[in-house]
Write an enzyme that holds these catalytic residues in place. Structure first.
Site, PDB file in Angstrom:
ATOM      1  N   HIS A 199      -4.087 -12.210  -2.394  1.00 50.89           N
ATOM      2  CA  HIS A 199      -4.594 -11.616  -1.152  1.00 50.89           C
ATOM      3  C   HIS A 199      -4.751 -12.750  -0.151  1.00 50.89           C
ATOM      4  O   HIS A 199      -5.106 -13.871  -0.540  1.00 50.89           O
ATOM      5  CB  HIS A 199      -6.001 -11.039  -1.308  1.00 50.89           C
ATOM      6  CG  HIS A 199      -6.152  -9.889  -2.239  1.00 50.89           C
ATOM      7  ND1 HIS A 199      -6.422 -10.037  -3.574  1.00 50.89           N
ATOM      8  CD2 HIS A 199      -6.110  -8.544  -2.018  1.00 50.89           C
ATOM      9  CE1 HIS A 199      -6.546  -8.854  -4.136  1.00 50.89           C
ATOM     10  NE2 HIS A 199      -6.359  -7.925  -3.220  1.00 50.89           N
ATOM     11  N   ASP A 212      -7.917 -14.674  -0.654  1.00 54.73           N
ATOM     12  CA  ASP A 212      -8.025 -15.486  -1.882  1.00 54.73           C
ATOM     13  C   ASP A 212      -7.611 -16.929  -1.613  1.00 54.73           C
ATOM     14  O   ASP A 212      -8.129 -17.847  -2.238  1.00 54.73           O
ATOM     15  CB  ASP A 212      -7.079 -14.996  -2.993  1.00 54.73           C
ATOM     16  CG  ASP A 212      -7.225 -13.544  -3.333  1.00 54.73           C
ATOM     17  OD1 ASP A 212      -8.315 -13.002  -3.138  1.00 54.73           O
ATOM     18  OD2 ASP A 212      -6.223 -12.951  -3.807  1.00 54.73           O
ATOM     19  N   GLU A 253      -0.245   0.985  -4.144  1.00 49.68           N
ATOM     20  CA  GLU A 253      -0.850   0.961  -5.481  1.00 49.68           C
ATOM     21  C   GLU A 253      -1.853   2.095  -5.621  1.00 49.68           C
ATOM     22  O   GLU A 253      -2.925   2.066  -5.010  1.00 49.68           O
ATOM     23  CB  GLU A 253      -1.540  -0.394  -5.680  1.00 49.68           C
ATOM     24  CG  GLU A 253      -2.192  -0.545  -7.036  1.00 49.68           C
ATOM     25  CD  GLU A 253      -2.826  -1.924  -7.227  1.00 49.68           C
ATOM     26  OE1 GLU A 253      -2.281  -2.927  -6.711  1.00 49.68           O
ATOM     27  OE2 GLU A 253      -3.870  -1.987  -7.878  1.00 49.68           O
ATOM     28  N   GLU A 304      -0.888   0.391 -11.633  1.00 46.22           N
ATOM     29  CA  GLU A 304      -1.836  -0.378 -12.449  1.00 46.22           C
ATOM     30  C   GLU A 304      -2.316   0.483 -13.609  1.00 46.22           C
ATOM     31  O   GLU A 304      -2.769   1.618 -13.413  1.00 46.22           O
ATOM     32  CB  GLU A 304      -3.024  -0.853 -11.608  1.00 46.22           C
ATOM     33  CG  GLU A 304      -4.002  -1.639 -12.479  1.00 46.22           C
ATOM     34  CD  GLU A 304      -5.149  -2.276 -11.717  1.00 46.22           C
ATOM     35  OE1 GLU A 304      -4.891  -2.869 -10.647  1.00 46.22           O
ATOM     36  OE2 GLU A 304      -6.278  -2.186 -12.210  1.00 46.22           O
ATOM     37  N   HIS A 340      -5.800   1.945 -13.400  1.00 47.68           N
ATOM     38  CA  HIS A 340      -5.953   2.977 -12.368  1.00 47.68           C
ATOM     39  C   HIS A 340      -5.402   4.313 -12.858  1.00 47.68           C
ATOM     40  O   HIS A 340      -5.948   5.366 -12.549  1.00 47.68           O
ATOM     41  CB  HIS A 340      -5.241   2.556 -11.084  1.00 47.68           C
ATOM     42  CG  HIS A 340      -5.815   1.311 -10.468  1.00 47.68           C
ATOM     43  ND1 HIS A 340      -5.297   0.742  -9.335  1.00 47.68           N
ATOM     44  CD2 HIS A 340      -6.855   0.528 -10.839  1.00 47.68           C
ATOM     45  CE1 HIS A 340      -6.007  -0.339  -9.026  1.00 47.68           C
ATOM     46  NE2 HIS A 340      -6.941  -0.491  -9.926  1.00 47.68           N
ATOM     47  N   ASP A 352       0.821  -3.601 -12.260  1.00 47.90           N
ATOM     48  CA  ASP A 352      -0.354  -4.438 -12.455  1.00 47.90           C
ATOM     49  C   ASP A 352      -0.792  -4.237 -13.893  1.00 47.90           C
ATOM     50  O   ASP A 352      -1.283  -3.161 -14.271  1.00 47.90           O
ATOM     51  CB  ASP A 352      -1.463  -4.085 -11.462  1.00 47.90           C
ATOM     52  CG  ASP A 352      -1.334  -4.884 -10.170  1.00 47.90           C
ATOM     53  OD1 ASP A 352      -0.330  -5.613 -10.017  1.00 47.90           O
ATOM     54  OD2 ASP A 352      -2.238  -4.790  -9.317  1.00 47.90           O
ATOM     55  N   ASP A 384     -13.274   0.546 -13.760  1.00 42.83           N
ATOM     56  CA  ASP A 384     -12.092  -0.301 -13.651  1.00 42.83           C
ATOM     57  C   ASP A 384     -12.403  -1.666 -14.265  1.00 42.83           C
ATOM     58  O   ASP A 384     -12.749  -2.597 -13.560  1.00 42.83           O
ATOM     59  CB  ASP A 384     -11.796  -0.417 -12.143  1.00 42.83           C
ATOM     60  CG  ASP A 384     -10.458  -1.041 -11.854  1.00 42.83           C
ATOM     61  OD1 ASP A 384      -9.622  -1.100 -12.760  1.00 42.83           O
ATOM     62  OD2 ASP A 384     -10.268  -1.460 -10.692  1.00 42.83           O
ATOM     63  N   ASP A 441     -10.452  -3.778 -15.804  1.00 47.28           N
ATOM     64  CA  ASP A 441      -9.424  -4.811 -15.601  1.00 47.28           C
ATOM     65  C   ASP A 441      -9.345  -5.797 -16.766  1.00 47.28           C
ATOM     66  O   ASP A 441      -9.302  -7.018 -16.565  1.00 47.28           O
ATOM     67  CB  ASP A 441      -9.695  -5.608 -14.304  1.00 47.28           C
ATOM     68  CG  ASP A 441      -9.326  -4.829 -13.051  1.00 47.28           C
ATOM     69  OD1 ASP A 441      -8.594  -3.829 -13.163  1.00 47.28           O
ATOM     70  OD2 ASP A 441      -9.763  -5.235 -11.964  1.00 47.28           O
ATOM     71  N   ASP A 494      -3.183  -8.291 -13.252  1.00 45.39           N
ATOM     72  CA  ASP A 494      -4.373  -8.001 -12.455  1.00 45.39           C
ATOM     73  C   ASP A 494      -5.485  -7.755 -13.470  1.00 45.39           C
ATOM     74  O   ASP A 494      -5.904  -6.621 -13.710  1.00 45.39           O
ATOM     75  CB  ASP A 494      -4.134  -6.792 -11.553  1.00 45.39           C
ATOM     76  CG  ASP A 494      -5.257  -6.611 -10.548  1.00 45.39           C
ATOM     77  OD1 ASP A 494      -6.259  -7.342 -10.651  1.00 45.39           O
ATOM     78  OD2 ASP A 494      -5.129  -5.742  -9.667  1.00 45.39           O
TER      79      ASP A 494
HETATM   80  C1  XLS Z   1      -8.290  -3.230  -7.281  1.00 47.37           C
HETATM   81  C2  XLS Z   1      -6.866  -3.470  -7.092  1.00 47.37           C
HETATM   82  C3  XLS Z   1      -6.494  -4.699  -6.284  1.00 47.37           C
HETATM   83  C4  XLS Z   1      -5.061  -4.639  -5.821  1.00 47.37           C
HETATM   84  C5  XLS Z   1      -4.715  -5.608  -4.758  1.00 47.37           C
HETATM   85  O1  XLS Z   1      -8.704  -2.368  -8.063  1.00 47.37           O
HETATM   86  O2  XLS Z   1      -6.272  -3.480  -8.353  1.00 47.37           O
HETATM   87  O3  XLS Z   1      -6.748  -5.857  -7.009  1.00 47.37           O
HETATM   88  O4  XLS Z   1      -4.158  -4.807  -6.877  1.00 47.37           O
HETATM   89  O5  XLS Z   1      -5.495  -5.432  -3.634  1.00 47.37           O
HETATM   90 CA    CA Z   2      -8.107  -2.535 -11.286  1.00 47.99          CA
HETATM   91 CA    CA Z   3      -4.199  -3.927  -8.929  1.00 49.66          CA
END
Ligand code: XLS
Ligand code: CA
Ligand code: CA
Length: 449
Positions: free
Chosen positions: A109, A112, A240, A276, A279, A304, A315, A317, A347
């Site tokens: 991003h 970042d 996404e 993702e 998600h 992702d 979420d 991750d 991700d």
């Molecule tokens: C958040 C998202 C984010 C996107 C990029 O849940 O996964 O990280 O991939 O903005």
């Molecule tokens: Ca996520």
């Molecule tokens: Ca993501």
């Protein structure tokens, strides 16, 4: 090309060299057991199939904070106290990590990588400065940018949305940020540009004009596409999907919702999907389901790679270690003909309790090995005629005769009734699900031996 392991005079991950493939018998936690970049599967190397990317945000900015506590990780690249210096140090640490892990791609991003500033012109300058440095690091290391994006959800100005904000002033501000993030992505040769609509949705229907907000989102994506193309971006724009979190409801709910939206607004083609795993499961689907929906529409762009937790509804991750998920996911990728501009972007974040710097390597190695195994098994399943024949046999009535006529649109309801009358009660045909599940398990056991 030979890749330089670290830049400048500071080594952030000392004691860790380039991660090597050591094979399935290895017990070295800092070695690949399955990911052998140059091994050829179905005509391409593993590196070409999997196109792994490390994400900047979780990996180099995620210190482990959660709603109940502060960060748990101390990053040596965040200790100078000077914003620009910290951005530079973080970049050096990141490129050292990428190079030692030996991944081909990274993702970011804008916020970042750039030193922070609320002043638009100053932020643009900070971003341009770090992009120049990153481009130099890319040249030195051979790293490539899989995608860039703008963070349009973290700053308080975006609390009511970015492109879907009720206030035009915020939409314009978001557009400025997307413009400079596209500039950055193009300057780094990024192969894709991502839109994740973190706050593009609503917290309450009572105060929301969903009709206007959805039209604005489409207009915003259209103008971003036009700008990107006007400055020579030839890559793929990606949306996404995610159903919720942070908002109660997000407009990019899942694959099928986004596909319908892109098609309705004439954006399919320039735009594809970045799916993702976590998600998809938040939306009540499997990872493979969202990939399948995208593949069916030729809109599977990138992935992702992560996973959620079956007992938690949020979420999380986590790093993708579930072998079944990786097998089913790679079956979709292979059947889509592989990635074009996309890849597998981790991700994913360490658990808050994982506080050693080496944990960053261990987590990525696990994810890379899991997808390498997924690739090996998926290819083995798809090459097994017992498996593929079951599916073609199940749909064989459409291959010719009246089934084919129906597909071509030449049979109406009256004609179909005549056929049903003539043929009587259809015979029962087993779906053979358990047999197919057993074949998958047999391949997991045999292909990984
Ligand atoms: C958040 C998202 C984010 C996107 C990029 O849940 O996964 O990280 O991939 O903005
Ligand atoms: Ca996520
Ligand atoms: Ca993501």
């Amino acid at each position: 090309m030979t890749r330089q392991l670290f830049i400048g005079d500071r080594e952030y991950f000392s004691g860790i060299g380039r991660i090597q493939y050591e094979g399935s018998q290895s017990t070295n936690p800092l070695a690949f057991k399955a990911y052998d970049a140059s091994r050829v599967i179905a005509g391409k190397t593993m590196e070409e199939h999997l196109r792994f990317a490390v994400c900047y945000w979780h990996t180099f900015t995620g210190v482990g904070l959660d709603p109940f506590g502060v960060g748990t990780r101390d990053f040596p690249w965040a200790d100078s106290g000077d914003d620009q210096q910290m951005a530079n140090d973080k970049l050096d640490a990141a490129f050292e990590f990428f190079t030692k892990l030996d991944v081909p791609y990274w993702t970011f991003h804008d916020v970042d990588i750039a030193a922070p500033s609320d002043d638009l012109a100053e932020f643009e300058a900070n971003l341009a400065r770090i992009v120049e440095r990153a481009a130099e690091r890319q040249r030195l290391t051979g790293m490539k940018c899989l995608w860039g994006t703008a963070n349009l959800f973290g700053h308080p100005r975006y609390m009511n949305g970015a492109s879907t904000n009720p206030d035009f002033a915020v939409v314009a501000r978001a557009a400025a940020q997307v413009k400079s993030a596209i500039d950055a992505t193009v300057a780094l040769g990024g192969e894709n540009y991502v839109f994740w609509g973190g706050r593009e949705g609503y917290a309450s229907l009572l105060n929301t004009r969903t009709d206007k907000e959805l039209e604005h989102m489409a207009m915003f994506l259209t103008k971003a596409r036009d700008y990107g193309r006007s400055i020579g971006f030839e890559g793929t724009f990606l949306v996404e999907p995610k159903p919720m979190e942070p908002m109660k409801h997000q407009y990019d709910f899942d694959s099928q919702t986004v596909i319908g939206f892109l098609e309705r607004h004439g954006l399919a083609g320039d735009f594809k999907l970045n799916i993702e795993a976590n998600h998809a499961t938040l939306a009540g689907h499997t990872f493979a389901h969202d990939l399948r929906m995208a593949r069916d529409s030729n809109l599977l762009g990138s992935i992702d790679a992560n996973r959620g937790d079956a007992q938690n509804g949020w979420d999380t991750d986590q790093f993708p270690l579930d072998l079944y998920d990786c097998v089913h996911g790679m079956m979709e990728v292979l059947q889509a003909g592989g990635f074009a501009s996309g890849g597998l972007n981790f991700d994913a974040k360490l658990r808050r309790e994982s506080t050693d710097l080496e944990d960053m390597f261990i987590a990525h190695i696990g994810g890379m090995d899991a997808f390498a195994r997924g690739l090996i098994v998926a290819d083995s399943i798809l090459s097994d005629s017992r498996f593929t024949d079951l599916v073609s046999e199940r749909y064989s009535s459409w291959e010719s005769g009246e089934g084919a006529q129906f597909e071509s649109g030449s049979l109406g309801l009256e004609a179909l009734r005549e056929i049903a009358l003539r043929d009587g009660e259809p015979a029962k045909r087993s779906g053979k699900q358990e047999l197919m599940e057993n074949i998958v398990n047999d391949h997991i056991a045999s292909a990984l031996r």
